[in-house]
Design a protein around this motif. Structure first.
Motif, short mmCIF file in Angstrom:
data_model
loop_
_atom_site.label_atom_id
_atom_site.label_comp_id
_atom_site.label_asym_id
_atom_site.label_seq_id
_atom_site.Cartn_x
_atom_site.Cartn_y
_atom_site.Cartn_z
N ARG A 9 0.82 -1.21 0.00
CA ARG A 9 0.00 0.00 0.00
C ARG A 9 0.86 1.26 0.00
NH1 ARG A 9 -5.20 -1.44 0.79
NH2 ARG A 9 -5.58 -3.52 1.67
N ASN A 10 0.28 2.35 -0.51
CA ASN A 10 0.99 3.62 -0.56
C ASN A 10 1.24 4.15 0.86
OD1 ASN A 10 0.82 3.75 -3.45
ND2 ASN A 10 -1.30 4.43 -3.24
N PRO A 11 2.49 4.45 1.20
CA PRO A 11 2.79 4.95 2.55
C PRO A 11 2.31 6.37 2.79
CG PRO A 11 4.76 4.96 1.21
CD PRO A 11 3.70 4.27 0.39
N ILE A 12 2.21 7.15 1.71
CA ILE A 12 1.74 8.54 1.80
C ILE A 12 0.86 8.82 0.59
CG2 ILE A 12 3.82 9.32 3.03
CD1 ILE A 12 4.70 10.61 0.31
N SER A 13 0.18 9.94 0.63
CA SER A 13 -0.48 10.46 -0.56
C SER A 13 0.50 11.39 -1.28
CB SER A 13 -1.75 11.25 -0.19
OG SER A 13 -2.74 10.40 0.35
N GLY A 14 0.50 11.34 -2.59
CA GLY A 14 1.40 12.21 -3.33
C GLY A 14 1.39 11.89 -4.81
N VAL A 15 2.00 12.77 -5.59
CA VAL A 15 2.10 12.57 -7.03
C VAL A 15 3.29 11.65 -7.32
CG1 VAL A 15 2.47 13.71 -9.26
CG2 VAL A 15 1.12 14.84 -7.49
N VAL A 16 3.07 10.66 -8.18
CA VAL A 16 4.13 9.71 -8.53
C VAL A 16 5.13 10.38 -9.46
CG1 VAL A 16 4.66 7.47 -9.57
CG2 VAL A 16 2.55 7.77 -8.26
N GLN A 17 6.36 10.53 -8.99
CA GLN A 17 7.41 11.20 -9.75
C GLN A 17 8.27 10.23 -10.57
OE1 GLN A 17 7.86 14.83 -9.39
NE2 GLN A 17 5.83 14.35 -8.59
N TYR A 18 8.29 8.97 -10.15
CA TYR A 18 9.24 8.01 -10.74
C TYR A 18 8.69 6.61 -10.56
CZ TYR A 18 13.79 5.49 -11.08
OH TYR A 18 14.83 4.65 -11.42
N SER A 19 8.83 5.77 -11.57
CA SER A 19 8.39 4.38 -11.49
C SER A 19 9.28 3.56 -12.42
CB SER A 19 6.92 4.26 -11.89
OG SER A 19 6.50 2.91 -11.85
N GLN A 20 10.04 2.63 -11.84
CA GLN A 20 11.01 1.90 -12.64
C GLN A 20 11.14 0.45 -12.17
OE1 GLN A 20 12.85 3.13 -15.42
NE2 GLN A 20 13.15 0.92 -15.61
N TYR A 21 11.00 -0.48 -13.12
CA TYR A 21 11.19 -1.90 -12.84
C TYR A 21 12.62 -2.29 -13.17
CZ TYR A 21 11.06 -6.95 -13.51
OH TYR A 21 11.34 -8.29 -13.45
#
Length: 226
Positions: free
Chosen positions: A109-121
């Motif tokens: 689950r998301n630890p905070i609310s916020g805009v996703v700045q980065y997502s990398q596999y």
């Protein structure tokens, strides 16, 4: 209690194996070995039940508090230390890592609310999840949230020795809501959080935490969280 949507493929495969194993046992073993047939049935049913149990989503009253940083997964806190960031950030951060055994709920689950700045596999190895190099050597998926106060939090889903798939539902540029699902890791793993140095940490080594409920830390009192 619900069963997670990621369970479908694993449950179908498990049921198929259960039917094949017990079908072969019934046809190939002598009736005099009824006890062995029963033992195979009992063990295979137990393993099938464990797979279903692994994908459970228990009913919970999830926390929503913009001042708090919540646990991203269920498990045991195995790391609380200051580290030099190795991805996205170039400064020092506080790392908090939570290890999930196969018996823990594996919803992330998301630890905070916020805009996703980065997502990398990242492809990688499958070292045991508590290995010191698992954060950088194992298969993993990293996301960074930007809180409304301007601070950023990195969450890294890390596959363990048994994990065979990491799922992440977040998209760069979209707003993530605290305690909603970030993703799922199948069969044993760990999640790392990299937090700003001024974060007031609320956990210690060995603590047991629950995703969306337990508090990992909170922003300093002088931080504007609006």
């Amino acid at each position: 209690m619900k069963i997670h949507k990621e369970a479908r493929e694993s449950i179908i495969i498990t049921v198929f194996i259960f039917l094949i194993v017990n079908g072969l046992a019934y046809r190939l073993l002598s009736d005099s070995l009824w006890w062995l047939k029963g033992l195979i049935l009992l063990i295979s049913f137990g393993l099938m039940s464990l797979v279903v149990f692994f994908f459970r989503i228990p009913s919970r009253e999830l926390t929503q508090d913009n001042q708090l940083i919540l646990a991203p997964c269920d498990g045991e806190v195995v790391v609380v230390e200051q580290v030099a960031a190795d991805e996205y950030f170039t400064d020092k951060r506080i790392q908090v890592s939570v290890f999930m055994s196969v018996f823990n709920v594996h919803v992330n689950r998301n630890p905070i609310s916020g805009v996703v700045q980065y997502s990398q596999y990242h492809k990688g190895k499958h070292l045991v999840a508590w290995h010191p190099k698992s954060s950088t050597a194992n298969e993993r998926h990293t996301v960074v949230y930007k809180h409304s106060n301007g601070k950023e939090v990195l969450a890294k889903q890390i596959a363990g020795a048994l994990a065979n798939r990491i799922v992440n539902y977040l998209t760069i540029g979209k707003k993530a809501k605290q305690s909603q699902e970030m993703g799922f890791i199948k069969f044993g793993s760990r999640v790392d959080l990299l937090l700003p140095l001024d974060t007031e940490i609320s956990v210690k080594l060995g603590d047991r935490v629950k995703s969306g409920i337990s508090v990992i830390g909170h922003w300093p009192d002088n931080t504007d969280s609006q």
